[in-house]
Design an enzyme around this catalytic site. Sequence first.
Site, PDB file in Angstrom:
ATOM      1  N   HIS A   1      -3.489  -5.397   1.310  1.00  0.00           N
ATOM      2  CA  HIS A   1      -3.424  -5.833   2.340  1.00  0.00           C
ATOM      3  C   HIS A   1      -3.916  -7.801   2.600  1.00  0.00           C
ATOM      4  O   HIS A   1      -5.153  -7.591   2.262  1.00  0.00           O
ATOM      5  CB  HIS A   1      -4.607  -4.832   3.042  1.00  0.00           C
ATOM      6  CG  HIS A   1      -3.946  -3.632   3.821  1.00  0.00           C
ATOM      7  ND1 HIS A   1      -2.450  -3.322   4.585  1.00  0.00           N
ATOM      8  CD2 HIS A   1      -4.028  -2.820   2.955  1.00  0.00           C
ATOM      9  CE1 HIS A   1      -2.525  -2.161   4.288  1.00  0.00           C
ATOM     10  NE2 HIS A   1      -3.061  -1.164   3.085  1.00  0.00           N
TER      11      HIS A   1
ATOM     12  N   CYS B   1       0.670  -0.900  -0.208  1.00  0.00           N
ATOM     13  CA  CYS B   1      -0.055   0.355  -0.289  1.00  0.00           C
ATOM     14  C   CYS B   1       1.426   1.485  -0.190  1.00  0.00           C
ATOM     15  O   CYS B   1       1.334   1.669  -1.013  1.00  0.00           O
ATOM     16  CB  CYS B   1      -0.585  -0.463   1.327  1.00  0.00           C
ATOM     17  SG  CYS B   1      -2.579   1.083   0.813  1.00  0.00           S
TER      18      CYS B   1
END
Length: 489
Positions: free
Chosen positions: A435, A338
């Site tokens: 994630h 991310c």
Amino acid sequence: MARAIMLQGTGSDVGKTVLVAGLCRAAKLRGMSVRPFKPQNMSNNAAVADLPGEAGGGEIGRAQWLQAIACGVTPSVHMNPVLLKPQSEIGSQVVVQGKVYGHAKARDYQDLKPKLMDAVLDSWHRLGEGADLVIVEGAGSPAEINLRPRDIANMGFATRADVPVVLVGDIDRGGVIASIAGTHLILPEDDRRMIVGYLINKFRGDASLFDDGIKAIERFTRWPCFGVVPWLKAAALLPSEDSVILERLASGEKKPLKVAVPMLGRIANFDDLDPLRAEPQVEVVFVPPGHRLPGDAGLVIIPGSKSTIADLIAFRGNGWDRDLADHRRRGGHVVGICGGYQMLGRVVADPYGIEGSVTETEGLGLLDVETVMEPEKTVRNSAARSLRYDTELSGYEIHLGRTTGPDCARPVAEINGKADGAASPDGKVFGTYLHGLFGADTFRGRFLAELGIQDGGIDYRKQVEDALDDIAAHLEKHLDCDAIFSAAR
């Protein structure tokens, strides 16, 4: 409306999250339909939860996601209606019922709280429909009487919703008698009457040695003690929400593979690393500011960040960019997740000033990509597939920004049918917006094999489920759970 009981602490980090998860699992094993609830949470460790009536999902604290797992139910945004995600020392992003509401400085947020109570109570009533029991987690401490007039997280909620409270004291930090007796002393009478008893958490050794302590607390408070909970070793196997724990994980036992993780100032979703920490041959080292990335690490992972540009600037200020370049020259592997993925590129631009006044900064240059921050936020649980190993993945996305560039021609994964991520030509550096990547056992095992670990790939989800069962069993043994559940109303 379901019956309810609330756990509040004499301070932060007294173990409320684990206790609520354990009691949720204990209630489930007793055959009850149980739900978790936390009116207000502050954490950059967010999870994606069900957003009724809308596509995609909404954000809640990772702790309530774990507690929903303990209950055996689907996480919902109504389990944590107000989530604060710190972006600076004085301000946070405010998420209400799963959606970004705005940004507020700490002082301004105090004025905002009364308006948010309506959302808290709305979620509260929605969540209780069809349940037998709701177990509520407070935030901080009810003893923070300076915050009481506008409180929505502790007694402000408990008195409005008429939820009885169990006070949690942490004996490991010392002064537990004073903290419980002091809470009784300073609470106003309307708040004090909400407390139906207390429990002692994190006791090491022979609990009978605290019998006189219990008698002393009873003399001061007249509150009954629901029990003394021992130090729960299984709690270390559960995902943690509070980044304060990272300081305790700064070093570990020497193992065949060392994974270095820089402790970014606004680190987010660091539980991405938990499956690696659970591997017997993997040592995960969280490196605090002011310390160098270890030269003997085989892998460096740059985790998520709530403030990518600010954390990237601080990354350079710590000299970690030089350490990372040295690591790369030694042939080491690098993964960015991310915000960490965004940092690995050539540039990160923020033309709308979403993160702050700095609108562009140079990236670490390990991937030939660039990122532009955009106002629209992606929040969703994602079905994915590893293109590198042709294996199934599951995870979630919470991010701002669009990343493009030549290295995106070597995507890491396919998420909901679209290519995601980028990799260097030699494959030793890659980044992704997914994630939960390492939570996929097959993917993790094959990736670790590339780094010389041949027997990786434990059943991580089963380990979490087993830990919840173990904690529930300990709570049934050491607490009067019958009395706690009976006190709910």
